[in-house]
Design a protein around this motif. Structure first.
Motif, PDB file in Angstrom:
ATOM      1  N   ILE A 142      59.363 -59.776  19.894  1.00 12.72           N
ATOM      2  CA  ILE A 142      59.592 -60.793  18.863  1.00 12.72           C
ATOM      3  C   ILE A 142      60.196 -62.065  19.447  1.00 12.72           C
ATOM      4  O   ILE A 142      59.715 -63.172  19.160  1.00 12.72           O
ATOM      5  N   PRO A 143      61.258 -61.994  20.290  1.00 14.38           N
ATOM      6  CA  PRO A 143      61.761 -63.236  20.906  1.00 14.38           C
ATOM      7  C   PRO A 143      60.707 -63.961  21.727  1.00 14.38           C
ATOM      8  O   PRO A 143      60.635 -65.200  21.700  1.00 14.38           O
ATOM      9  N   ALA A 144      59.874 -63.214  22.468  1.00 13.87           N
ATOM     10  CA  ALA A 144      58.831 -63.863  23.260  1.00 13.87           C
ATOM     11  C   ALA A 144      57.807 -64.547  22.362  1.00 13.87           C
ATOM     12  O   ALA A 144      57.355 -65.664  22.648  1.00 13.87           O
ATOM     13  N   SER A 145      57.464 -63.891  21.247  1.00 12.60           N
ATOM     14  CA  SER A 145      56.508 -64.487  20.311  1.00 12.60           C
ATOM     15  C   SER A 145      57.077 -65.758  19.689  1.00 12.60           C
ATOM     16  O   SER A 145      56.356 -66.748  19.490  1.00 12.60           O
ATOM     17  N   GLU A 146      58.365 -65.746  19.386  1.00 12.95           N
ATOM     18  CA  GLU A 146      58.987 -66.932  18.789  1.00 12.95           C
ATOM     19  C   GLU A 146      59.028 -68.094  19.774  1.00 12.95           C
ATOM     20  O   GLU A 146      58.864 -69.253  19.381  1.00 12.95           O
ATOM     21  N   ILE A 203      56.794 -68.595  22.143  1.00 15.67           N
ATOM     22  CA  ILE A 203      55.418 -69.067  22.268  1.00 15.67           C
ATOM     23  C   ILE A 203      54.995 -69.871  21.040  1.00 15.67           C
ATOM     24  O   ILE A 203      54.377 -70.938  21.160  1.00 15.67           O
ATOM     25  N   LEU A 204      55.345 -69.365  19.856  1.00 15.76           N
ATOM     26  CA  LEU A 204      54.942 -70.029  18.619  1.00 15.76           C
ATOM     27  C   LEU A 204      55.795 -71.254  18.312  1.00 15.76           C
ATOM     28  O   LEU A 204      55.361 -72.144  17.576  1.00 15.76           O
ATOM     29  N   GLY A 205      57.002 -71.281  18.841  1.00 15.08           N
ATOM     30  CA  GLY A 205      57.898 -72.389  18.547  1.00 15.08           C
ATOM     31  C   GLY A 205      58.530 -72.309  17.178  1.00 15.08           C
ATOM     32  O   GLY A 205      59.066 -73.306  16.681  1.00 15.08           O
ATOM     33  N   ARG A 206      58.501 -71.149  16.536  1.00 13.43           N
ATOM     34  CA  ARG A 206      59.125 -70.950  15.226  1.00 13.43           C
ATOM     35  C   ARG A 206      59.396 -69.462  15.035  1.00 13.43           C
ATOM     36  O   ARG A 206      58.833 -68.627  15.755  1.00 13.43           O
ATOM     37  N   PRO A 207      60.259 -69.114  14.084  1.00 19.55           N
ATOM     38  CA  PRO A 207      60.566 -67.700  13.874  1.00 19.55           C
ATOM     39  C   PRO A 207      59.342 -66.898  13.434  1.00 19.55           C
ATOM     40  O   PRO A 207      58.441 -67.427  12.785  1.00 19.55           O
ATOM     41  N   VAL A 208      59.329 -65.632  13.806  1.00 14.72           N
ATOM     42  CA  VAL A 208      58.292 -64.716  13.339  1.00 14.72           C
ATOM     43  C   VAL A 208      58.648 -64.303  11.914  1.00 14.72           C
ATOM     44  O   VAL A 208      59.681 -63.684  11.674  1.00 14.72           O
ATOM     45  N   PRO A 211      65.510 -69.343   4.680  1.00 15.34           N
ATOM     46  CA  PRO A 211      64.045 -69.264   4.741  1.00 15.34           C
ATOM     47  C   PRO A 211      63.553 -68.052   3.974  1.00 15.34           C
ATOM     48  O   PRO A 211      64.173 -66.987   4.025  1.00 15.34           O
ATOM     49  N   PRO A 212      62.444 -68.176   3.241  1.00 16.78           N
ATOM     50  CA  PRO A 212      61.942 -67.058   2.470  1.00 16.78           C
ATOM     51  C   PRO A 212      61.479 -65.917   3.365  1.00 16.78           C
ATOM     52  O   PRO A 212      61.026 -66.140   4.487  1.00 16.78           O
TER      53      PRO A 212
END
Length: 300
Positions: A75-79, A81-86, A266-267
């Motif tokens: 999850i931290p790696a995905s965030e 890469i995406l530049g925003r929270p999962v 955030p929702p």
């Protein structure tokens, strides 16, 4: 309170129904397929034979092993890469994606099993034939079934905690017990009923001897169900009102300053309504700024 509790019902119903129908294949077609594979430990006619249910352990092992890996690394790696929270919705989609993937892997293994030579050894957990003997094993090791079982376990990590969180945070405190009870019903009762109906409808594809049936077709039906279910889930999760989003703060009590502006978290479920909520919040802030008179500082 009642309206807020009812608003989370479609999300809980669809999310649990889609995922757990695929989850239930572990105790039905996965089991039947494993039993007609080579379940022996070692070689030889008298080697110890495992039950097809043994390979269900891969589901539990995957949950234990992959939970910290997903939480601390994936999850931290995905965030980053995406530049925003999962978002929680992303977790639900990915979890259902793993469950759908398990059906595809199981279908590939079934093609491989049917292409493997048939052994002269009966599987003790397979059904009995008309001659009183168990269905014979195929030459493909049943340990390959650990892969689809483990993929279901990874899906559980991503889906079940999210929907339980939605059931808790999305409901008014006075309705949380009732909504949690409904969540358990949506997690078990409804998927079991639908799975039973689907099993009856596809019974001709899954005879006692899988070599005489078409088990991959059942898996492809499950794949289509999962993909369609993701679309329905997107619709119901995106249509929830902003003030009902799980994770949003509740309304201020009467004794609090009615003019105070609460900062919303955030929702939990981010779909089209996530951007709508952000736009609405920004518009409200702009109105508050405009409402302040530049001459005397009075609030309109």
């Amino acid at each position: 309170a009642v309206t807020r509790g009812l608003d989370v019902v479609p999300v809980l119903l669809i999310g649990n129904l889609v995922f757990n129908v695929l989850y239930n294949t572990m105790s039905s077609v996965f089991y039947s397929q494993a039993c007609q594979m080579d379940t022996r430990l070692g070689s030889g006619e008298h080697a110890f034979k495992l039950s097809g249910a043994f390979f269900n352990l891969a589901d539990s092992v995957a949950i234990i092993v992959f939970t910290p890996l997903i939480e601390r690394f994936a999850i931290p790696a995905s965030e980053r890469i995406l530049g925003r929270p999962v978002s929680y919705n992303m977790k639900v989609y990915i979890g259902i994606g793993f469950a759908v993937g398990s059906q595809l892997i199981a279908a590939v293994l079934e093609y491989a099993r049917k292409g493997a030579p048939e052994l002269s050894i009966g599987s003790e957990c397979a059904p009995l034939l008309d001659n009183g003997e168990h269905v014979r094993m195929s030459g493909l090791s049943a340990f390959w079934m650990s892969i689809p079982y483990a993929m279901i376990g990874i899906g559980e990590i991503l889906v079940n905690p999210v929907l339980q969180h939605v059931a808790y945070e999305g409901a008014d405190p006075s309705m949380r017990s009732l909504v949690q009870a409904f969540n358990l019903f949506a997690m078990g009762g409804m998927p079991n009923a639908l799975s039973a109906a689907m099993s009856q409808a596809t019974a001709s594809l899954v005879p006692n001897d899988l070599n005489m049936g078409n088990l991959p077709a059942v898996y492809f039906i499950n794949v289509a169900f999962g993909i369609l279910g993701c679309g329905v889930y997107y619709l119901v999760s995106s249509s929830r009102p902003c003030h009902q989003k799980a994770g949003a703060k509740s309304k201020p009590s009467p004794d609090e300053d009615s003019n105070a502006v609460q900062a919303e978290q955030p929702p939990v479920l981010l779909g089209r309504s996530g951007s709508i909520c952000r736009d609405a919040s920004k518009l409200k802030d702009d109105k508050d700024i405009v409402s302040t008179s530049p001459e005397d500082g009075a609030v309109a």
